[in-house]
Design an enzyme around this catalytic site. Structure first.
Site, PDB file in Angstrom:
ATOM      1  N   PRO A  12       0.792  -1.226   0.000  1.00 32.66           N
ATOM      2  CA  PRO A  12       0.000   0.000   0.000  1.00 32.66           C
ATOM      3  C   PRO A  12       0.828   1.283   0.000  1.00 32.66           C
ATOM      4  CG  PRO A  12      -0.139  -1.111   2.120  1.00 32.66           C
ATOM      5  CD  PRO A  12       0.511  -2.066   1.173  1.00 32.66           C
ATOM      6  N   ALA A  79       3.189  -0.898   4.687  1.00 32.45           N
ATOM      7  CA  ALA A  79       2.648  -0.895   6.058  1.00 32.45           C
ATOM      8  C   ALA A  79       2.254  -2.291   6.531  1.00 32.45           C
ATOM      9  CB  ALA A  79       1.446   0.044   6.131  1.00 32.45           C
ATOM     10  N   ASP A  89       2.102 -15.949   6.369  1.00 33.10           N
ATOM     11  CA  ASP A  89       1.610 -17.309   6.120  1.00 33.10           C
ATOM     12  C   ASP A  89       1.614 -17.641   4.634  1.00 33.10           C
ATOM     13  OD1 ASP A  89       1.266 -17.759   8.800  1.00 33.10           O
ATOM     14  OD2 ASP A  89      -0.906 -17.496   8.799  1.00 33.10           O
ATOM     15  N   LEU A 103      12.375   0.718   1.069  1.00 39.81           N
ATOM     16  CA  LEU A 103      13.103   1.865   0.515  1.00 39.81           C
ATOM     17  C   LEU A 103      13.837   2.606   1.625  1.00 39.81           C
ATOM     18  CD1 LEU A 103      10.139   3.044  -1.682  1.00 39.81           C
ATOM     19  CD2 LEU A 103      12.346   2.352  -2.623  1.00 39.81           C
ATOM     20  N   SER A 104      13.124   2.830   2.725  1.00 40.56           N
ATOM     21  CA  SER A 104      13.709   3.565   3.850  1.00 40.56           C
ATOM     22  C   SER A 104      14.356   2.580   4.823  1.00 40.56           C
ATOM     23  CB  SER A 104      12.615   4.369   4.568  1.00 40.56           C
ATOM     24  OG  SER A 104      11.669   3.489   5.155  1.00 40.56           O
ATOM     25  N   ARG A 109      13.492   4.223  12.143  1.00 41.76           N
ATOM     26  CA  ARG A 109      12.232   4.976  12.194  1.00 41.76           C
ATOM     27  C   ARG A 109      11.418   4.620  13.451  1.00 41.76           C
ATOM     28  NH1 ARG A 109       9.482   4.865   6.449  1.00 41.76           N
ATOM     29  NH2 ARG A 109       8.225   6.478   7.495  1.00 41.76           N
ATOM     30  N   ARG A 113       7.476   0.435  13.524  1.00 41.69           N
ATOM     31  CA  ARG A 113       8.046  -0.127  12.291  1.00 41.69           C
ATOM     32  C   ARG A 113       9.155  -1.150  12.590  1.00 41.69           C
ATOM     33  NH1 ARG A 113       5.839   3.320   8.229  1.00 41.69           N
ATOM     34  NH2 ARG A 113       5.508   5.381   9.125  1.00 41.69           N
TER      35      ARG A 113
HETATM   36  C1  DQA Z   1       8.293   0.980   3.595  1.00 40.93           C
HETATM   37  C2  DQA Z   1       8.422   1.196   5.107  1.00 40.93           C
HETATM   38  C3  DQA Z   1       7.089   0.946   5.797  1.00 40.93           C
HETATM   39  O1  DQA Z   1       7.230   1.135   7.195  1.00 40.93           O
HETATM   40  C4  DQA Z   1       6.047   1.902   5.283  1.00 40.93           C
HETATM   41  O2  DQA Z   1       4.798   1.630   5.868  1.00 40.93           O
HETATM   42  C5  DQA Z   1       5.967   1.917   3.797  1.00 40.93           C
HETATM   43  C6  DQA Z   1       7.183   1.812   3.013  1.00 40.93           C
HETATM   44  C7  DQA Z   1       9.594   1.333   2.847  1.00 40.93           C
HETATM   45  O3  DQA Z   1       9.705   0.928   1.681  1.00 40.93           O
HETATM   46  O4  DQA Z   1      10.468   2.018   3.389  1.00 40.93           O
HETATM   47  O5  DQA Z   1       4.886   2.100   3.244  1.00 40.93           O
HETATM   48  O6  DQA Z   1       8.023  -0.396   3.364  1.00 40.93           O
END
Ligand code: DQA
Length: 153
Positions: A12, A79, A89, A103-104, A109, A113
């Protein structure tokens, strides 16, 4: 060696790349991400399908349907990383080697997370490298997980 098939799944809000919190996710768009992944797969001689959904159910179904078709999965559950036992599963059910990508750098963070359900079934997690993370995930699948010595496996 057989041409490897890799499924890249994005969760998402990743369709909002470029617009969404650019200070965290950068200014390049989702379209740019797809182009980057497709170009690299071509370079590496792999077959790739890139798919994004905002729906957990759709992602679960995509993983189920990958069985018998794809050799590896690159998954940025976004998320759902932090909430989804259903995605965990599904990965376990198909037992297709899956690399978790973010990506991050989620480790730097918020507290919420720090939990990742899919990590429990992933062969590797790559975070904080932006678009490059997907390319390194592809390298890992092709060079370390799916390599063979000419056999059919
Ligand atoms: C994410 C990190 C997740 O915590 C966040 O909800 C995202 C993007 C990332 O690519 O850094 O939607 O997966």
């Amino acid at each position: 060696m057989k041409k490897r098939k890799i499924l890249v799944l994005n969760g998402p809000n990743l369709n909002m790349l470029g617009v969404r919190e650019p200070e965290i996710y950068g200014r390049r768009t989702y379209r740019d991400l797809v182009g980057t992944i497709e170009a690299y797969a071509k370079e590496r001689g792999a077959f790739v399908t890139v798919f994004q959904s905002n729906s957990e159910a759709v992602l679960v179904t995509k993983i189920q349907r990958a069985l018998g078709i794809y050799d590896g999965i690159i998954l940025n559950p976004a998320a759902y990383t932090h909430t989804s036992v259903a995605l965990l599963d599904a990965i376990k059910a198909v037992a297709i080697p899956t690399v978790e990508v973010h990506l991050s750098d989620v480790s730097e963070r918020e507290e919420f997370r720090q939990v990742s359900y899919v990590r429990l079934a992933a062969v590797k997690t790559i975070m904080g490298l932006g678009f490059d993370g997907y390319l390194r995930a592809m390298d890992f699948l092709l060079d370390d997980v799916l390599w063979d010595d000419g056999g059919d496996a």
